[in-house]
Design an enzyme around this catalytic site. Structure first.
Site, PDB file in Angstrom:
ATOM      1  N   ILE A   1     -14.373   5.951 -33.847  1.00  0.00           N
ATOM      2  CA  ILE A   1     -14.804   5.608 -35.203  1.00  0.00           C
ATOM      3  C   ILE A   1     -16.075   4.759 -35.177  1.00  0.00           C
ATOM      4  O   ILE A   1     -16.964   4.914 -36.019  1.00  0.00           O
ATOM      5  CB  ILE A   1     -13.659   4.879 -35.949  1.00  0.00           C
ATOM      6  CG1 ILE A   1     -12.523   5.871 -36.265  1.00  0.00           C
ATOM      7  CG2 ILE A   1     -14.166   4.230 -37.239  1.00  0.00           C
ATOM      8  CD1 ILE A   1     -11.255   5.218 -36.771  1.00  0.00           C
TER       9      ILE A   1
ATOM     10  N   GLY B   1     -18.353   4.945 -32.892  1.00  0.00           N
ATOM     11  CA  GLY B   1     -19.453   5.692 -32.306  1.00  0.00           C
ATOM     12  C   GLY B   1     -20.070   4.977 -31.122  1.00  0.00           C
ATOM     13  O   GLY B   1     -19.400   4.288 -30.357  1.00  0.00           O
TER      14      GLY B   1
ATOM     15  N   GLY C   1       9.216  -8.385 -18.100  1.00  0.00           N
ATOM     16  CA  GLY C   1       7.971  -8.103 -18.796  1.00  0.00           C
ATOM     17  C   GLY C   1       7.960  -6.858 -19.653  1.00  0.00           C
ATOM     18  O   GLY C   1       6.977  -6.581 -20.329  1.00  0.00           O
ATOM     19  N   ARG C   2       9.043  -6.106 -19.648  1.00  0.00           N
ATOM     20  CA  ARG C   2       8.962  -4.784 -20.258  1.00  0.00           C
ATOM     21  C   ARG C   2       9.047  -4.777 -21.777  1.00  0.00           C
ATOM     22  O   ARG C   2       8.812  -3.748 -22.385  1.00  0.00           O
ATOM     23  CB  ARG C   2      10.016  -3.862 -19.626  1.00  0.00           C
ATOM     24  CG  ARG C   2       9.583  -3.462 -18.221  1.00  0.00           C
ATOM     25  CD  ARG C   2      10.443  -2.422 -17.589  1.00  0.00           C
ATOM     26  NE  ARG C   2       9.892  -2.058 -16.282  1.00  0.00           N
ATOM     27  CZ  ARG C   2      10.564  -1.450 -15.318  1.00  0.00           C
ATOM     28  NH1 ARG C   2      11.831  -1.125 -15.518  1.00  0.00           N
ATOM     29  NH2 ARG C   2       9.989  -1.165 -14.181  1.00  0.00           N
TER      30      ARG C   2
ATOM     31  N   PRO D   1       0.810  -1.229   0.000  1.00  0.00           N
ATOM     32  CA  PRO D   1       0.000   0.000   0.000  1.00  0.00           C
ATOM     33  C   PRO D   1       0.836   1.270   0.000  1.00  0.00           C
ATOM     34  O   PRO D   1       0.438   2.281  -0.580  1.00  0.00           O
ATOM     35  CB  PRO D   1      -0.817  -0.141   1.295  1.00  0.00           C
ATOM     36  CG  PRO D   1      -0.949  -1.612   1.497  1.00  0.00           C
ATOM     37  CD  PRO D   1       0.350  -2.190   1.033  1.00  0.00           C
TER      38      PRO D   1
ATOM     39  N   GLU E   1       5.736   7.099 -15.784  1.00  0.00           N
ATOM     40  CA  GLU E   1       6.647   8.041 -15.142  1.00  0.00           C
ATOM     41  C   GLU E   1       7.976   7.363 -14.783  1.00  0.00           C
ATOM     42  O   GLU E   1       9.048   7.960 -14.917  1.00  0.00           O
ATOM     43  CB  GLU E   1       5.988   8.633 -13.892  1.00  0.00           C
ATOM     44  CG  GLU E   1       4.811   9.553 -14.174  1.00  0.00           C
ATOM     45  CD  GLU E   1       3.566   8.824 -14.662  1.00  0.00           C
ATOM     46  OE1 GLU E   1       2.767   9.428 -15.405  1.00  0.00           O
ATOM     47  OE2 GLU E   1       3.394   7.627 -14.314  1.00  0.00           O
TER      48      GLU E   1
ATOM     49  N   GLU F   1       3.929  -3.012 -13.695  1.00  0.00           N
ATOM     50  CA  GLU F   1       5.309  -3.367 -14.019  1.00  0.00           C
ATOM     51  C   GLU F   1       6.106  -2.162 -14.504  1.00  0.00           C
ATOM     52  O   GLU F   1       6.889  -2.245 -15.438  1.00  0.00           O
ATOM     53  CB  GLU F   1       5.351  -4.514 -15.026  1.00  0.00           C
ATOM     54  CG  GLU F   1       4.802  -5.809 -14.439  1.00  0.00           C
ATOM     55  CD  GLU F   1       5.082  -7.029 -15.284  1.00  0.00           C
ATOM     56  OE1 GLU F   1       6.107  -7.025 -15.991  1.00  0.00           O
ATOM     57  OE2 GLU F   1       4.275  -7.968 -15.235  1.00  0.00           O
TER      58      GLU F   1
ATOM     59  N   SER G   1       5.659   2.251  -7.168  1.00  0.00           N
ATOM     60  CA  SER G   1       6.813   2.556  -8.004  1.00  0.00           C
ATOM     61  C   SER G   1       8.092   2.640  -7.179  1.00  0.00           C
ATOM     62  O   SER G   1       9.177   2.292  -7.643  1.00  0.00           O
ATOM     63  CB  SER G   1       6.585   3.877  -8.745  1.00  0.00           C
ATOM     64  OG  SER G   1       5.527   3.764  -9.675  1.00  0.00           O
TER      65      SER G   1
END
Length: 390
Positions: free
Chosen positions: A338, A340, A243-244, A131, A368, A364, A135
């Site tokens: 497109i 709608g 995973g990047r 929590p 930023e 991941e 990052s």
């Protein structure tokens, strides 16, 4: 300079594409129906059945070493295959995989955790986010204290993918409060659900959802340390980094499929007596989407190529993830425009993609954080403008 794929790469990609078209895409309407009823698109048994069918096609363990029965594919090929997976919104992934850091397990742990995970008999999750530490992963406070031959874990991890289904977790805990987490203060533990932790479902704007993992004096034997004491943060960064280039590879498939839907709609939908594709406003949305899609494709393939060359892929992968995640959000937004009002309904997958791809800019490594990595690499001279061609 040759930008073409080899015959082997084409053959493997086309086989993956055929599997997705034959076995996965026919499930799409049923998946949408279930999700409209707030049910999982696929249950675990159905996913398992699909994965075993894929194994018959030869697809099992894309990144898994051959000694464990995997394909051990180069990164470029893995990227191409994940793009094919992205073409369908059915929540499918090829089987035979395990968290990359599980290969740091000792012989006993490999038999108890690694091999059963590869075979699909066990489900794992990776837990570092808290929590108060997203990052800023080095700010984790989840603690493990030594008690004789055991460690006692207390705290909460949050936004954990697969946390609701996993029967064991790889959890990163602070084991030495006097040391920086990045410099030996954290350790990775293999913790079975049966040892006492519980998961709590987190509802999100996307389908499914992550979990909070709650530990209250959970006792873990020392033999369940993954790697070495103090190696936890290094292992965590290895897990996150993998995973990047995979994430934006998947985004390419989503964007391709969505853009094809937009092209078809632009030629068949008529207003004021002509196809809407005759309107410059629609043409510009299509053109911008195609340009961004192609730019993302080469950033992603370059990042995967960097991995295959044995070079440090972090800078290239950060650029691929940053641009690829933004690209697919832009494309899906235009595709909805497109289409709608119909694009906004749950009869089509567009609104589902709209919710799904927003996550790609967060998990991941947020946008930023990718910008921070890229800028620091340049400012500190770790890379140079122009990359390997400079």
């Amino acid at each position: 300079m040759d930008f073409s794929l080899s015959e082997e790469e084409k053959a493997i990609r086309d086989t993956a594409r055929a599997f997705i078209q034959k076995e996965v895409q026919p499930l799409e309407q049923e998946v949408l129906r279930r999700e409209r009823e707030h049910r999982p698109g696929l249950d675990r048994s159905e996913l398992r059945e699909l994965q075993l069918k894929a194994r018959q096609f030869g697809f099992w363990g894309l990144s898994t070493p051959s000694e464990y029965g995997g394909m051990d594919l180069p990164a470029v090929l893995q990227s191409l295959i994940w793009t094919e997976v992205g073409r369908s919104f059915v929540p499918f992934r090829f089987g035979g995989e395990a968290d990359n850091i599980l290969y740091f397990a000792n012989d006993e742990q490999r038999q108890e955790y690694l091999v059963p995970t590869i075979e699909g008999e066990r489900v794992s999750c990776f837990a570092i986010t808290e929590p108060g530490a997203g990052s800023d992963a080095a700010n984790i406070s989840f603690a493990a204290r030594r008690d004789g031959d055991d460690w006692v874990l207390t705290g909460e991890k949050t936004f954990i993918t697969n946390g609701n289904d996993a029967d064991f977790t790889i959890v990163i805990a602070v084991t030495d409060k006097d040391k920086d987490v990045r410099k030996g203060g954290a350790t990775a533990f293999l913790v079975d659900r049966a040892m006492g932790w519980r998961s709590e479902f987190i509802q999100t704007m996307g389908e499914g959802g992550p979990a909070s993992l709650v530990f209250d004096e959970v006792r873990v034997p020392s033999r369940n340390i993954l790697g070495e004491v103090g190696q936890g943060f290094d292992l965590a960064m290895r897990w996150i980094g993998k995973g990047r280039y995979i994430i934006p590879s998947h985004a390419l498939g989503i964007a391709e499929r969505a853009l094809k839907m937009a092209l078809e709609h632009a030629t068949t939908r008529h207003t004021f007596g002509r196809p809407i594709g005759d309107n410059q406003a629609i043409q510009w949305m299509l053109a911008d989407s195609e340009v961004e899609l192609e730019a993302a494709r080469w950033l992603v393939l370059r990042a995967a190529w960097t991995v295959d060359q044995g070079q440090d892929p972090r800078h290239a992968s950060s650029m691929a993830k940053l641009y690829g995640a933004a690209m697919v959000n832009h494309v899906v937004d235009r595709v909805m425009q497109i289409h709608g009002g119909m694009g906004y309904t749950r009869e089509l997958p567009i609104e589902r993609w709209y919710r799904q791809v927003r996550l790609l800019r967060i998990f991941e490594g947020t946008d930023e954080m990718q910008r921070l990595i890229i800028a620091r690499d340049l400012l500190r001279g770790y890379t140079q403008i122009g990359g390997h061609l400079a």
